[in-house]
Scaffold this active site. Structure first.
Site, PDB file in Angstrom:
ATOM      1  N   TRP A 192       0.968  -1.008  -0.044  1.00 32.04           N
ATOM      2  CA  TRP A 192       0.017   0.087   0.106  1.00 32.04           C
ATOM      3  C   TRP A 192       1.047   1.233  -0.064  1.00 32.04           C
ATOM      4  O   TRP A 192       0.382   2.176  -0.680  1.00 32.04           O
ATOM      5  CB  TRP A 192      -0.848  -0.075   1.297  1.00 32.04           C
ATOM      6  CG  TRP A 192      -1.789   1.080   1.224  1.00 32.04           C
ATOM      7  CD1 TRP A 192      -3.319   1.279   1.076  1.00 32.04           C
ATOM      8  CD2 TRP A 192      -1.591   2.522   2.188  1.00 32.04           C
ATOM      9  NE1 TRP A 192      -3.504   2.718   1.050  1.00 32.04           N
ATOM     10  CE2 TRP A 192      -2.544   3.249   1.999  1.00 32.04           C
ATOM     11  CE3 TRP A 192      -0.337   2.771   3.038  1.00 32.04           C
ATOM     12  CZ2 TRP A 192      -2.618   4.612   2.595  1.00 32.04           C
ATOM     13  CZ3 TRP A 192      -0.403   3.948   3.434  1.00 32.04           C
ATOM     14  CH2 TRP A 192      -1.455   4.848   3.429  1.00 32.04           C
ATOM     15  N   HIS A 193       1.862   1.273   0.581  1.00 32.12           N
ATOM     16  CA  HIS A 193       3.021   2.272   0.665  1.00 32.12           C
ATOM     17  C   HIS A 193       3.566   2.656  -0.401  1.00 32.12           C
ATOM     18  O   HIS A 193       4.004   3.789  -0.833  1.00 32.12           O
ATOM     19  CB  HIS A 193       4.072   2.029   1.951  1.00 32.12           C
ATOM     20  CG  HIS A 193       3.433   2.384   3.395  1.00 32.12           C
ATOM     21  ND1 HIS A 193       2.643   1.442   4.015  1.00 32.12           N
ATOM     22  CD2 HIS A 193       3.333   3.469   4.064  1.00 32.12           C
ATOM     23  CE1 HIS A 193       2.416   1.874   5.217  1.00 32.12           C
ATOM     24  NE2 HIS A 193       2.852   3.155   5.018  1.00 32.12           N
ATOM     25  N   GLY A 194       3.637   1.635  -1.159  1.00 31.67           N
ATOM     26  CA  GLY A 194       4.446   2.031  -2.660  1.00 31.67           C
ATOM     27  C   GLY A 194       4.609   0.921  -3.452  1.00 31.67           C
ATOM     28  O   GLY A 194       4.783  -0.155  -3.069  1.00 31.67           O
ATOM     29  N   PHE A 220       2.050   8.539  -1.337  1.00 33.53           N
ATOM     30  CA  PHE A 220       1.162   7.263  -1.387  1.00 33.53           C
ATOM     31  C   PHE A 220      -0.015   7.633  -1.671  1.00 33.53           C
ATOM     32  O   PHE A 220      -1.160   6.654  -1.746  1.00 33.53           O
ATOM     33  CB  PHE A 220       1.353   6.892   0.214  1.00 33.53           C
ATOM     34  CG  PHE A 220       2.702   6.742   0.557  1.00 33.53           C
ATOM     35  CD1 PHE A 220       3.322   6.889   1.954  1.00 33.53           C
ATOM     36  CD2 PHE A 220       3.857   6.007  -0.467  1.00 33.53           C
ATOM     37  CE1 PHE A 220       4.581   6.980   1.997  1.00 33.53           C
ATOM     38  CE2 PHE A 220       4.946   6.033   0.147  1.00 33.53           C
ATOM     39  CZ  PHE A 220       5.365   6.518   1.335  1.00 33.53           C
TER      40      PHE A 220
END
Lengths: 439, 364
Positions: A290-292, A439
């Site tokens: 999700w962060h990257g 993000f």
């Protein structure tokens, strides 16, 4: 709502249309989901999830997906190679996607009723303080406030105070630490000495905390001024005594989102130990992703997943019981290592960097060279403040923004001073984008 | 009541920058910035709204009200509380040094010379040889930076391990080139330093008395080479001290700029002369009634350090002087189009002029 949409347009231009489609689509899907018969709810929910995930998967993960395929084919000596298109990452897409998914899932599980007003729902989805980088607010938390919020002088002052703390956290503390971290992370990690590698990692550790916590407080403060009560997102996570506690204090709204919508539906801790540990790994794999869209974020997520597994197992077998100070120090040490993955541009960089952190080589510059040349007297002072505010307990402090006490003249003065100080820094340094905007 | 009033004042203050932008209520002294500020976009229409929005943001970031004042406050706080600045190294006893010169430009030139000094020497040799065939004497002068003479005033924020040895090595090689007269800046200024300061405390440049010392040495050496029996330039100059604020102090920038007692020359007037301009472009000064003590025509190319030498009276000692500036003409173009009466070509540049070293290296 119009102002929020204008805010988004200024940032993302005509990509505002994606947000508008998301708002309108989720509004009507929510109504249909709520009013449909039980036998159709799952199908509609699946449709809702696909509807919401497609833009996220495309704008955020499509390039990474193609790159991963290319990497796999390269390893297998295949001739297949995909051209990687340039796709712009939409501001806040990770956040408003999670808002809309939580909305639909809460309707399905009958925790909330859908909004009957497109404007009110649009207000929830596009509310500008939390649109770009959270906190991840549930519809149930602000549904009453959208149409009937109450703003008082006290809430405005409290909002200003929280906002000013957030702004100063970002501009004064995070950017000061970030200037050092950027300098060190811009070098070839193989050339770093043991001490420089640690300074860089520590500075980034403070940078990401004060950057993200700062933004969250700015969002919470602005919302409070408008009569909204956003949930707290950070609670001095570096004071944690173990990784489990860290995730109860760090990006709290994300943690609870994953807990409520991924971990518990997978079975949580109710299906035996092996399944519990597997669920944790899945959650943290997704959290990292999700962060990257990068291997480094996945590794970071799995790293924390494994640390949590060790935590759970040590708890179960009563292992590693040590005193509070060493627990906090040990936990902080592990967190710092994890941030190296998070910050690194690619995996080899992070591995080399961590190797240098444990190289114990003899290239130890003098204190003067670190203080005066690398850091500078001004930034050194702000980094000391970073350390202080990371570890000193604010719960009983008069500075605590969550204190029940009325916002007195001291806090009002602090607010005005911090906003003024931050404005001087923004004017002279330009404005560094927030890390979590990516993000 | 007081709390409500405070809130009103707070929001009024928040509106102040926008009001200042719109109505320019107060005069703001602009800040020196090494870049062009973003301009207000023109021709805004619905069709190009997305493209201009970023330009509007950039323009706003560069022009919001009280920006200069807020920047000055920030730098004043850094200076007062920490004796630090991210633009200037703040040395002892009021000595200022540009960070870009010491941290970026000097190391860059050092790196360049480490790999290319051979080419530079060869280029200078080629140029000297070419000019000798036209009976022109080549003179080169590399102006050193302030830290060469005032290293004891450097603050701890300057890396003590910085390497700038390559320029000294190059200078020793230049002195040995035939047909080149290398004007030894360090020797002249070190000698002058025994009597008085040679650089401004708050400015990047050498002071005019230092420029005078170098100009005088140049003229007298050329006079000796030309066979003049008497010293060509022996008149003393009058030096005065007056309060001034240099470019580095203005670049700092504080609420009230740092001042110094700078050394200046009493105004010197050229003897009767005419001025003109050539197409190259060169600024030409021709002395109307030249005496026998005057030297033959000189072509000079340089920067603001050369301007200091000119203010000190350099041109009064040549029958004719042609002046070019580095930002107006390349060395190649100049040397290919020297006026036919040229007797001397004087090349002056500061030691961090990487571009000039490259131009010298390209001389064939």
């Amino acid at each position: 709502m119009l102002f929020s949409l204008l805010f988004y347009f200024i940032d993302s231009g005509y990509y505002l249309i994606i947000l508008l489609i998301t708002i309108i689509g989720n509004y009507y899907i929510g109504l249909i989901l709520y009013s449909s018969e039980n036998k159709y709810k799952n199908i509609i929910l699946i449709f809702a999830l696909i509807f919401n995930l497609i833009p996220l998967l495309f704008f955020k993960y499509w390039m990474f997906f193609l790159q991963s395929l290319n990497d796999i084919y390269a390893i297998t000596n295949s001739n297949i190679h995909f051209q990687i298109p340039e796709i712009l990452l939409l501001s806040g897409i990770s956040f408003f996607t999670f808002h809309s998914i939580s909305y639909q899932l809460d309707i399905k599980s009958k925790k909330i009723e859908p909004s009957r007003s497109l404007i009110d729902f649009g207000m929830y989805m596009s509310c500008f303080p939390q649109l770009i980088a959270g906190p991840i607010v549930r519809y149930s938390e602000i549904s009453n406030e959208i149409s009937k919020r109450h703003s008082s002088l006290e809430s405005i002052y409290r909002g200003i105070y929280i906002f000013s703390l957030g702004l100063a956290s970002k501009v004064v503390l995070a950017d000061s630490a970030g200037a050092i971290a950027d300098k060190i992370f811009s070098k070839d990690p193989a050339t770093l000495s043991f001490d420089l590698a640690w300074i860089g990692a520590l500075c980034y550790t403070f940078q990401i905390y004060f950057d993200f916590a700062g933004y969250s407080n700015m969002a919470i403060g602005l919302a409070k001024m408008m009569g909204f009560d956003f949930p707290e997102n950070f609670n001095q996570p570096y004071r944690s005594k173990n990784i489990t506690e860290f995730w109860q204090r760090w990006h709290m709204t994300l943690s609870r989102w994953f807990k409520d919508y991924v971990y518990i539906p997978l079975g949580g801790n109710r299906k035996g130990q092996s399944r519990t540990l597997f669920n944790l790994l899945v959650v943290f794999f997704l959290c990292g992703l999700w962060h990257g869209a990068s291997y480094t974020f996945i590794v970071w997520g799995l790293y924390h997943g494994f640390l949590l597994i060790i935590d759970k197992l040590s708890d179960r077998y009563n292992a590693f019981k040590i005193n509070k100070f060493f627990s906090q120090a040990g936990t902080f040490f592990l967190i710092v290592i994890g941030w190296v993955f998070f910050r690194s541009p690619h995996l080899e960089f992070s591995i080399t960097y961590i190797e240098r952190m444990f190289s114990f080589d003899s290239n130890w510059p003098t204190f003067d060279s670190i203080y005066f040349i690398l850091i500078g007297p001004d930034k050194f002072f702000f980094i000391l403040l970073c350390i202080f505010f990371s570890f000193y307990s604010l719960e009983k402090s008069s500075l605590n923004p969550n204190s029940e006490k009325k916002v007195g003249y001291f806090k009002i003065f602090i607010s005005f001073f911090l906003i003024f100080l931050s404005t001087t820094l923004i004017s002279s340094n330009g404005f560094n984008p927030f890390i979590y905007f990516k993000f | 009541m007081l709390r409500k009033l405070l809130l009103l004042i707070f929001f009024a203050i928040l509106c102040a920058p926008v009001l200042q932008m719109g109505f320019s209520i107060f005069d703001e002294k602009p800040i020196l910035e090494n870049r062009a500020l973003a301009q207000k976009p023109k021709q805004v229409s619905v069709g190009n709204l997305v493209e201009v929005r970023q330009k509007y943001l950039d323009w706003f970031n560069d022009h919001f009200g009280f920006r200069s004042l807020l920047i000055r406050v920030k730098y004043q706080l850094d200076y007062t509380l920490f004796n630090a600045s991210n633009r200037i190294h703040i040395g002892k006893d009021g000595w200022l040094f540009y960070r870009s010169v010491l941290d970026i430009e000097k190391p860059a030139v050092n790196d360049y010379l480490e790999n290319n000094s051979g080419q530079v020497i060869a280029g200078v040799q080629n140029l000297a040889e070419r000019l000798k065939q036209k009976n022109i004497t080549l003179v080169i002068f590399i102006a050193p930076m302030k830290d060469v003479f005032y290293s004891k005033y450097l603050p701890k924020t300057v890396d003590p391990n910085r390497d700038s040895s390559q320029i000294s090595i190059l200078e020793e090689k230049l002195k040995k080139i035939n047909n080149l007269y290398y004007l030894d800046s360090k020797a002249i200024l070190t000698e002058t330093l025994k009597e008085r300061n040679v650089f401004h405390k708050t400015d990047f440049h050498w002071n005019d008395p230092a420029a005078f010392a170098v100009a005088q040495t140049l003229v007298n050496q050329l006079g000796r080479l030309a066979g003049h029996s008497k010293i060509t330039w022996e008149e003393p100059v009058k030096i005065i001290s007056r309060e001034s604020t240099g470019g580095e102090a203005n670049f700092l920038p504080l609420l009230s700029p740092l001042k110094e007692q700078g050394l200046y020359l009493v105004d010197l007037n050229l003897p009767p002369h005419t001025t003109s301009k050539t197409d190259l472009p060169l600024d030409v000064v021709t002395i109307k009634s030249p005496t026998s003590n005057l030297l033959d025509p000189i072509v000079m190319i340089g920067d603001s350090f050369l301007d200091g030498m000119i203010r000190a009276g350099l041109q009064a000692h040549f029958k004719k002087s042609y002046k070019a500036q580095w930002n107006n003409i390349s060395l190649e173009k100049l040397t290919s189009n020297l006026p036919p009466d040229t007797k001397y070509l004087f090349i002056e540049f500061i030691e961090v002029s990487g571009g000039v070293f490259a131009q010298l290296a390209n001389q064939k």
